[in-house]
Design an enzyme around this catalytic site. Structure first.
Site, PDB file in Angstrom:
ATOM      1  N   ARG A 148       0.844  -1.198   0.000  1.00  0.00           N
ATOM      2  CA  ARG A 148       0.000   0.000   0.000  1.00  0.00           C
ATOM      3  C   ARG A 148       0.884   1.254   0.000  1.00  0.00           C
ATOM      4  O   ARG A 148       0.617   2.219  -0.717  1.00  0.00           O
ATOM      5  CB  ARG A 148      -0.937  -0.010   1.216  1.00  0.00           C
ATOM      6  CG  ARG A 148      -2.095  -0.988   1.062  1.00  0.00           C
ATOM      7  CD  ARG A 148      -3.106  -0.840   2.183  1.00  0.00           C
ATOM      8  NE  ARG A 148      -2.650  -1.405   3.445  1.00  0.00           N
ATOM      9  CZ  ARG A 148      -2.984  -2.609   3.916  1.00  0.00           C
ATOM     10  NH1 ARG A 148      -3.804  -3.385   3.236  1.00  0.00           N
ATOM     11  NH2 ARG A 148      -2.529  -3.029   5.075  1.00  0.00           N
ATOM     12  N   PHE A 191     -10.997  -5.266  -6.006  1.00  0.00           N
ATOM     13  CA  PHE A 191     -11.043  -5.980  -4.731  1.00  0.00           C
ATOM     14  C   PHE A 191     -10.518  -5.042  -3.634  1.00  0.00           C
ATOM     15  O   PHE A 191      -9.582  -5.350  -2.915  1.00  0.00           O
ATOM     16  CB  PHE A 191     -10.189  -7.260  -4.781  1.00  0.00           C
ATOM     17  CG  PHE A 191     -10.476  -8.174  -5.942  1.00  0.00           C
ATOM     18  CD1 PHE A 191     -11.533  -9.081  -5.899  1.00  0.00           C
ATOM     19  CD2 PHE A 191      -9.687  -8.134  -7.092  1.00  0.00           C
ATOM     20  CE1 PHE A 191     -11.796  -9.921  -6.970  1.00  0.00           C
ATOM     21  CE2 PHE A 191      -9.947  -8.981  -8.164  1.00  0.00           C
ATOM     22  CZ  PHE A 191     -10.996  -9.880  -8.102  1.00  0.00           C
ATOM     23  N   ASP A 249     -15.546  -3.579  -5.190  1.00  0.00           N
ATOM     24  CA  ASP A 249     -15.570  -4.729  -4.283  1.00  0.00           C
ATOM     25  C   ASP A 249     -16.997  -5.256  -4.249  1.00  0.00           C
ATOM     26  O   ASP A 249     -17.953  -4.506  -4.441  1.00  0.00           O
ATOM     27  CB  ASP A 249     -15.117  -4.349  -2.874  1.00  0.00           C
ATOM     28  CG  ASP A 249     -14.632  -5.559  -2.069  1.00  0.00           C
ATOM     29  OD1 ASP A 249     -13.410  -5.760  -1.970  1.00  0.00           O
ATOM     30  OD2 ASP A 249     -15.486  -6.322  -1.563  1.00  0.00           O
ATOM     31  N   SER A 250     -17.135  -6.557  -3.967  1.00  0.00           N
ATOM     32  CA  SER A 250     -18.486  -7.135  -3.926  1.00  0.00           C
ATOM     33  C   SER A 250     -19.115  -6.996  -2.543  1.00  0.00           C
ATOM     34  O   SER A 250     -20.281  -7.308  -2.372  1.00  0.00           O
ATOM     35  CB  SER A 250     -18.427  -8.608  -4.336  1.00  0.00           C
ATOM     36  OG  SER A 250     -17.540  -9.295  -3.485  1.00  0.00           O
ATOM     37  N   ASP A 285      -6.095  -7.213  -6.354  1.00  0.00           N
ATOM     38  CA  ASP A 285      -5.737  -7.915  -5.106  1.00  0.00           C
ATOM     39  C   ASP A 285      -6.875  -8.860  -4.704  1.00  0.00           C
ATOM     40  O   ASP A 285      -7.576  -8.624  -3.722  1.00  0.00           O
ATOM     41  CB  ASP A 285      -5.469  -6.872  -4.004  1.00  0.00           C
ATOM     42  CG  ASP A 285      -4.981  -7.516  -2.717  1.00  0.00           C
ATOM     43  OD1 ASP A 285      -4.500  -8.660  -2.768  1.00  0.00           O
ATOM     44  OD2 ASP A 285      -5.088  -6.866  -1.653  1.00  0.00           O
ATOM     45  N   CYS A 297      -2.767 -14.375  -3.249  1.00  0.00           N
ATOM     46  CA  CYS A 297      -2.505 -14.809  -1.867  1.00  0.00           C
ATOM     47  C   CYS A 297      -2.857 -16.282  -1.702  1.00  0.00           C
ATOM     48  O   CYS A 297      -3.173 -16.738  -0.618  1.00  0.00           O
ATOM     49  CB  CYS A 297      -3.263 -13.935  -0.871  1.00  0.00           C
ATOM     50  SG  CYS A 297      -5.037 -13.953  -1.103  1.00  0.00           S
TER      51      CYS A 297
HETATM   52  N1  SAH Z   1      -6.699  -4.783  -1.193  1.00  0.00           N
HETATM   53  C1  SAH Z   1      -7.385  -4.987   0.058  1.00  0.00           C
HETATM   54  C2  SAH Z   1      -7.615  -6.454   0.374  1.00  0.00           C
HETATM   55  C3  SAH Z   1      -8.403  -7.243  -0.643  1.00  0.00           C
HETATM   56  S1  SAH Z   1      -9.084  -8.685  -0.032  1.00  0.00           S
HETATM   57  C4  SAH Z   1      -6.613  -4.274   1.171  1.00  0.00           C
HETATM   58  O1  SAH Z   1      -5.471  -3.886   0.975  1.00  0.00           O
HETATM   59  O2  SAH Z   1      -7.167  -4.139   2.263  1.00  0.00           O
HETATM   60  C5  SAH Z   1     -10.139  -9.267  -1.250  1.00  0.00           C
HETATM   61  C6  SAH Z   1     -11.438  -8.510  -1.424  1.00  0.00           C
HETATM   62  O3  SAH Z   1     -12.104  -9.053  -2.552  1.00  0.00           O
HETATM   63  C7  SAH Z   1     -12.454  -8.578  -0.301  1.00  0.00           C
HETATM   64  O4  SAH Z   1     -12.784  -7.290   0.100  1.00  0.00           O
HETATM   65  C8  SAH Z   1     -13.704  -9.263  -0.911  1.00  0.00           C
HETATM   66  O5  SAH Z   1     -14.926  -8.664  -0.470  1.00  0.00           O
HETATM   67  C9  SAH Z   1     -13.516  -8.992  -2.363  1.00  0.00           C
HETATM   68  N2  SAH Z   1     -14.095  -9.945  -3.307  1.00  0.00           N
HETATM   69  C10 SAH Z   1     -14.064 -11.287  -3.277  1.00  0.00           C
HETATM   70  N3  SAH Z   1     -14.552 -11.796  -4.420  1.00  0.00           N
HETATM   71  C11 SAH Z   1     -14.911 -10.743  -5.200  1.00  0.00           C
HETATM   72  C12 SAH Z   1     -15.457 -10.605  -6.512  1.00  0.00           C
HETATM   73  N4  SAH Z   1     -15.713 -11.678  -7.262  1.00  0.00           N
HETATM   74  N5  SAH Z   1     -15.667  -9.374  -6.984  1.00  0.00           N
HETATM   75  C13 SAH Z   1     -15.413  -8.290  -6.240  1.00  0.00           C
HETATM   76  N6  SAH Z   1     -14.855  -8.349  -5.019  1.00  0.00           N
HETATM   77  C14 SAH Z   1     -14.628  -9.558  -4.501  1.00  0.00           C
END
Ligand code: SAH
Length: 396
Positions: A212, A228, A250-251, A300, A340
């Site tokens: 970040r 995400f 994000d979903s 991510d 991850c």
């Molecule tokens: N970049 C973030 C962490 C991401 S974690 C940080 O630094 O804090 C992964 C994220 O993906 C979660 O918030 C989850 O809600 C979201 N997610 C999971 N599947 C998804 C999809 N198909 N479409 C959109 N978001 C999704």
């Protein structure tokens, strides 16, 4: 004298143990002596009786034994566990001074299979996801309190891995006071609220801290896409870095609500951010159909492959979103892409991304490899622990 239970390995299967790899799969075990039950300590021996380690048996996991000690005079007891926890916390002393939120214990990398402990200010959040971690929970929690000086402990043993281990989920306050709904933390000068009760993992993606901060240095661009985005960690840093317009997807509506708050709590004008609650796979296609272009894209995603058995399906998922991302980049644009998934190693991830660039018809170069921060060490004898992999790619 308590009876000694033993796990005797098949001939040749001691090799990984001699390299101090801590996992013994069921197929490597020749015989169990003394009828160990799940959670019992076993002495691990080669077929010829040589001592290999002290481990904890699980009758439900594919990994029959996890080794907690490779030293014959150091069997698994309260003293060994307490010492390992003290060492893990001491190891992070230099980081502890700088951060209110960090990982204090990182499972196998700290010699404590399945034990994770994150600190968020005055609360510890533990995740215990192996038979040994489960059976030694009281000692583990006591040692964490003693050596961190933090008295409130909340348990989030609810990851999908628990099911593979045949353990039941446990969630709730185990010591001290119940946390408020969210706990404030500070990261690189920014304030975030962490929901340790309902948030993902233990509440916050501490492992992305350095990435970040790095994004902040790259973010002086006209258009940035944060896929995400969870609670907006990358987006806040992108605003600080000067991004003029950010699209964040994000979903999870709850995650987005907190993300919106993080932007205003940190004093940024919310105007430049367009928040989208949607599935990234679908939305990337829509953005492509709308001929949208970005200077910088962050991908991510959550874990697609918890173990190697899911690697093929996961590889298709990574290829799909990365191919679309490459197509959405302006000339000279950059992609920060992460995986991850423990089941996908660094080499495979790079290969998938190279394939995505090729199929997207772009000429891409790799600028840098990324990984988790210094509080998430990886044991040299346990490369599986290197779960967070990232690449910065730039297109021509
Ligand atoms: N970049 C973030 C962490 C991401 S974690 C940080 O630094 O804090 C992964 C994220 O993906 C979660 O918030 C989850 O809600 C979201 N997610 C999971 N599947 C998804 C999809 N198909 N479409 C959109 N978001 C999704």
């Amino acid at each position: 004298m308590p009876k000694i239970t033993r796990a005797i390995l098949k001939s040749g299967r001691e090799k990984a143990l001699l390299r101090r790899h801590p996992w013994i799969f069921s197929g490597a075990v020749l015989r169990l002596d003394g009828k160990p039950r799940t959670g019992d300590a076993v002495r691990v021996e080669a077929h010829d009786g040589r001592f290999l380690g002290w481990g904890i048996y699980s009758g439900s996991s594919q990994i029959s034994v996890r080794v907690w000690s490779f030293i014959e005079d150091a069997p698994i007891d309260a003293e060994l566990i307490t010492r390992k926890i003290a060492t893990a916390i001491q190891r992070r002393a230099p980081v502890l001074e700088n951060f209110t939120a960090l990982r204090l214990v990182n499972a196998e990398a700290d010699g404590l299979p399945g034990v994770i402990c994150d600190r968020y200010g005055n609360h510890l959040v533990v995740q215990l996801s192996s038979a040994g971690a489960d059976s030694w929970r009281e000692i583990i929690v006591d040692a964490l309190i003693q050596h961190s000086g933090v008295e409130n402990v909340y348990e989030r043993s609810d990851s999908e891995v628990l099911e593979l281990e045949g353990l039941t989920a446990r969630v709730g306050a185990v010591r001290g006071s119940m946390p408020n709904v969210t706990l404030p933390i500070e990261e690189a000068g920014f304030r975030f609220e962490v929901n340790i009760v309902d948030g993902h993992k233990t509440g916050f993606y501490l492992d992305q801290r350095d990435n970040r901060a790095l994004l902040r240095q790259l973010a002086a661009v006209d258009s940035l896409l944060d896929c995400f985005c969870y609670t907006g960690g990358f987006t806040v840093n992108a605003l600080a870095g000067g991004a003029k317009h950010i699209t964040a997807i994000d979903s999870s509506a709850d995650a987005l609500a907190l993300a919106v708050k993080h932007v205003s709590d940190n004093g940024f004008d919310p105007g430049p951010v367009e928040w989208i609650e949607d599935d990234v796979f679908k939305r990337l296609r829509k953005l492509r159909d709308q001929a949208r272009q970005f200077d910088l894209i962050v991908l991510d995603p959550p874990k697609f492959a918890p173990t190697a058995a899911y690697a093929e399906r996961a590889a298709r998922g990574y290829k799909d979103i990365n191919l679309l991302a490459f197509k959405l980049l302006n000339p000279g644009g950059k992609l920060l892409t992460f995986s991850c998934s423990g089941g996908i190693d660094r080499a495979l991830f790079q290969k998938i991304i190279a394939g995505a660039a090729l199929d997207a018809g772009v000429d891409a170069r790799l600028l840098r490899h990324l990984s988790a921060g210094i509080d998430h060490p990886v044991a040299m004898n346990f490369p599986e622990g290197d779960y967070l992999k990232g690449l910065i790619c730039q297109v021509a």
